[in-house]
Every structure is written in structure tokens, then in C-alpha cells.
Motif scaffolding. Structure first.
Motif, PDB file in Angstrom:
ATOM      1  N   ASP A 169       0.868  -1.178   0.000  1.00 50.85           N
ATOM      2  CA  ASP A 169       0.000   0.000   0.000  1.00 50.85           C
ATOM      3  C   ASP A 169       0.904   1.227   0.000  1.00 50.85           C
ATOM      4  O   ASP A 169       1.207   1.810   1.038  1.00 50.85           O
ATOM      5  N   TRP A 170       1.356   1.608  -1.189  1.00 50.73           N
ATOM      6  CA  TRP A 170       2.322   2.697  -1.324  1.00 50.73           C
ATOM      7  C   TRP A 170       1.737   4.039  -0.900  1.00 50.73           C
ATOM      8  O   TRP A 170       2.454   4.892  -0.371  1.00 50.73           O
ATOM      9  N   LYS A 171       0.438   4.248  -1.109  1.00 55.59           N
ATOM     10  CA  LYS A 171      -0.175   5.517  -0.730  1.00 55.59           C
ATOM     11  C   LYS A 171      -0.139   5.710   0.787  1.00 55.59           C
ATOM     12  O   LYS A 171       0.174   6.800   1.272  1.00 55.59           O
TER      13      LYS A 171
ATOM     14  N   ALA B  23       2.065   6.150  -8.585  1.00 54.20           N
ATOM     15  CA  ALA B  23       2.620   7.485  -8.366  1.00 54.20           C
ATOM     16  C   ALA B  23       3.228   7.599  -6.969  1.00 54.20           C
ATOM     17  O   ALA B  23       4.308   8.177  -6.786  1.00 54.20           O
ATOM     18  N   ALA B  24       2.545   7.043  -5.973  1.00 53.86           N
ATOM     19  CA  ALA B  24       3.069   7.074  -4.604  1.00 53.86           C
ATOM     20  C   ALA B  24       4.366   6.284  -4.509  1.00 53.86           C
ATOM     21  O   ALA B  24       5.319   6.694  -3.833  1.00 53.86           O
TER      22      ALA B  24
ATOM     23  N   LYS C 115      -7.089   4.149  -8.902  1.00 53.13           N
ATOM     24  CA  LYS C 115      -6.433   3.638  -7.703  1.00 53.13           C
ATOM     25  C   LYS C 115      -5.055   3.069  -8.024  1.00 53.13           C
ATOM     26  O   LYS C 115      -4.076   3.349  -7.329  1.00 53.13           O
ATOM     27  N   GLU C 116      -4.965   2.263  -9.081  1.00 51.47           N
ATOM     28  CA  GLU C 116      -3.679   1.674  -9.458  1.00 51.47           C
ATOM     29  C   GLU C 116      -2.675   2.744  -9.862  1.00 51.47           C
ATOM     30  O   GLU C 116      -1.495   2.672  -9.504  1.00 51.47           O
ATOM     31  N   SER C 117      -3.133   3.738 -10.620  1.00 45.57           N
ATOM     32  CA  SER C 117      -2.210   4.781 -11.068  1.00 45.57           C
ATOM     33  C   SER C 117      -1.729   5.626  -9.893  1.00 45.57           C
ATOM     34  O   SER C 117      -0.570   6.053  -9.857  1.00 45.57           O
ATOM     35  N   GLU C 118      -2.584   5.853  -8.905  1.00 51.18           N
ATOM     36  CA  GLU C 118      -2.164   6.605  -7.720  1.00 51.18           C
ATOM     37  C   GLU C 118      -1.180   5.800  -6.881  1.00 51.18           C
ATOM     38  O   GLU C 118      -0.232   6.362  -6.313  1.00 51.18           O
ATOM     39  N   GLN C 119      -1.390   4.490  -6.784  1.00 50.31           N
ATOM     40  CA  GLN C 119      -0.433   3.647  -6.067  1.00 50.31           C
ATOM     41  C   GLN C 119       0.934   3.704  -6.750  1.00 50.31           C
ATOM     42  O   GLN C 119       1.975   3.783  -6.086  1.00 50.31           O
TER      43      GLN C 119
ATOM     44  N   GLU D 114      10.418   6.580  -3.999  1.00 49.03           N
ATOM     45  CA  GLU D 114      11.762   6.389  -4.529  1.00 49.03           C
ATOM     46  C   GLU D 114      12.510   7.720  -4.592  1.00 49.03           C
ATOM     47  O   GLU D 114      13.684   7.814  -4.213  1.00 49.03           O
ATOM     48  N   ILE D 115      11.814   8.749  -5.056  1.00 50.49           N
ATOM     49  CA  ILE D 115      12.421  10.078  -5.139  1.00 50.49           C
ATOM     50  C   ILE D 115      12.829  10.576  -3.753  1.00 50.49           C
ATOM     51  O   ILE D 115      13.889  11.176  -3.564  1.00 50.49           O
ATOM     52  N   LEU D 116      11.976  10.305  -2.764  1.00 47.96           N
ATOM     53  CA  LEU D 116      12.248  10.754  -1.402  1.00 47.96           C
ATOM     54  C   LEU D 116      13.281   9.890  -0.694  1.00 47.96           C
ATOM     55  O   LEU D 116      13.699  10.196   0.419  1.00 47.96           O
ATOM     56  N   GLY D 117      13.668   8.792  -1.337  1.00 49.90           N
ATOM     57  CA  GLY D 117      14.696   7.934  -0.766  1.00 49.90           C
ATOM     58  C   GLY D 117      14.224   7.089   0.391  1.00 49.90           C
ATOM     59  O   GLY D 117      15.032   6.604   1.189  1.00 49.90           O
TER      60      GLY D 117
END
Length: 219
Positions: free
Chosen positions: A137-139, A195-196, A189-193, A201-204
Motif C-alpha cells: 500500500d504505497w499511498k 505514483a506514490a 487507484k492503481e495509477s495513484e499507487q 523512490e524520489i524521497l529515498g
């Protein structure tokens, strides 16, 4: 091991009952009760396998993996791969009926040969074949990470593509009005997951393979 191996150990009339949907028979002569038992046996056995297979994961991720393994669509795929629709007695044959019948067969066989049921479930519902990253649950992870800094993510749909029966969405996530990642999927929902996941990854926060997402930092 296959579901048909379980059918083969069933004596009559148990075999007939396991293959008979409540839509065409008295509730006590159809597979509703066996489905209840099979669902419980399947969930319990898969939960145990997932627990031992992923000692590093907590209950939320373990629950998602178990749910993924025993989902109705997969049960139906298993049943169709063995041609069970030819044996089922029902007023209608669809994925839901096939999935319920697979569970009923598991329940019926459990009454006859528990060891065979466990061996069959272990082979068909193998936790080692699950891509755990796809189930995270990346979001929620992104939101919890940002909350610690007093921030919150916002999402927007950048584009909707494809035909109505098979849409494809591209969503972006922003932090403090700055876009930090975008992702794609067959639903919002899938596209938001996705994106999260890209934003994390960007935030490390955690190294994540880029194969399924587009990652960028924008104004």
C-alpha cells in the motif's frame, strides 16, 4: 497436485454435493456448506504459509498477500484450467460459481484426506510466487512518511487513455504543491499507487525498481 486429485478421492454422494450449486438443489444437497468449510481451510492454510514465507512483513502486508492468493478470480482460473465448468451443476456457470465450487471441493476433500488437501493447496497457492512489491500500500506508506514532516500528498489524474471498456490512467502526486512522481494503471487507484511508489523512490524512503512507473520531479 490438482483440484481434480481432490475430486478423485471423494465418494458419492459427497462428490455430487461438492459439484452442485445451490441454484439447482436443496441447500442441504448442494455445496454451500462445503464451500464454507473449504474457504476456512484454504484461508487458514494459506495464512500459515504466508506467515512462514515472509518473516519480515507485518500483518497488513501478510493480509494483502493472503487475499491475493485466495482471490475469487484466481480460484476461477484454477477451476477453468482443469475444465471444472464441465462438471458443475448450476443454473449459470461463471467465475463466481467456479470459484465457489473449488472451495467446496477443498472442503469436501478435507473431510476425507487432510494431508492431500494441504499438499494440493501448498502447490497451487504458493506464496513464493507473489510479487510483494505489487501488493504494498504505497499511498499509505507515503502518507505516513510525509505526516512525520507535517506534509501531505495530493493526487490528480493527468490523463485517461484507451477505450471505455479498458481505460488507462496516468496520475501524479504532489507534495507541498510540487509534483514528485507519476504512475500509470488500469484504474485511478492503481495509477495513484504507482505514483506514490515513484514518490517514495524520489524521497529515498525505499529503493524501488522503475519498471512499472514513470518517475520525475516537476515544478
Amino acid at each position: 497436485m490438482a483440484i481434480r486429485d481432490l475430486i478423485n478421492v471423494l465418494p458419492e454422494p459427497l462428490r455430487q454435493r461438492a459439484l452442485t450449486h445451490p441454484s439447482v438443489a436443496d441447500p442441504y444437497d448442494s455445496n454451500g456448506r462445503l464451500e464454507f468449510l473449504g474457504d476456512s481451510v484454504l484461508n487458514s492454510r494459506v495464512a500459515e504459509m504466508v506467515f512462514h514465507s515472509y518473516p519480515e512483513l507485518l500483518e497488513g502486508d501478510l493480509t494483502r498477500i493472503r487475499a491475493h492468493l485466495v482471490r475469487k478470480s484466481f480460484l476461477a482460473t484454477v477451476g477453468r484450467s482443469e475444465g471444472l465448468e464441465e462438471d458443475i451443476e448450476s443454473s449459470v456457470i461463471n467465475d463466481s460459481v467456479i470459484a465457489d465450487t473449488v472451495e467446496a471441493i477443498i472442503g469436501a476433500a478435507y473431510l476425507i484426506d487432510k494431508d492431500l488437501v494441504y499438499k494440493t493447496v501448498d502447490q497451487i497457492f504458493n506464496p513464493a510466487e507473489v510479487d510483494t512489491d505489487e501488493l504494498r500500500d504505497w499511498k499509505t506508506l507515503l502518507q505516513e512518511t510525509l505526516q512525520a514532516e507535517g506534509l501531505r500528498p495530493t493526487y490528480r489524474v493527468k490523463a485517461k487513455q484507451g477505450p471505455p471498456h479498458r481505460p488507462h490512467f496516468i496520475s501524479a502526486v504532489a507534495v507541498d504543491s510540487r509534483e514528485v512522481g507519476s504512475g500509470e494503471g488500469g484504474s485511478i487507484k492503481e495509477s495513484e499507487q504507482s505514483a506514490a511508489r515513484a514518490a517514495l523512490e524520489i524521497l529515498g524512503v525505499r529503493p524501488v525498481p522503475r519498471s512499472a512507473v514513470e518517475v520525475h520531479v516537476g515544478a
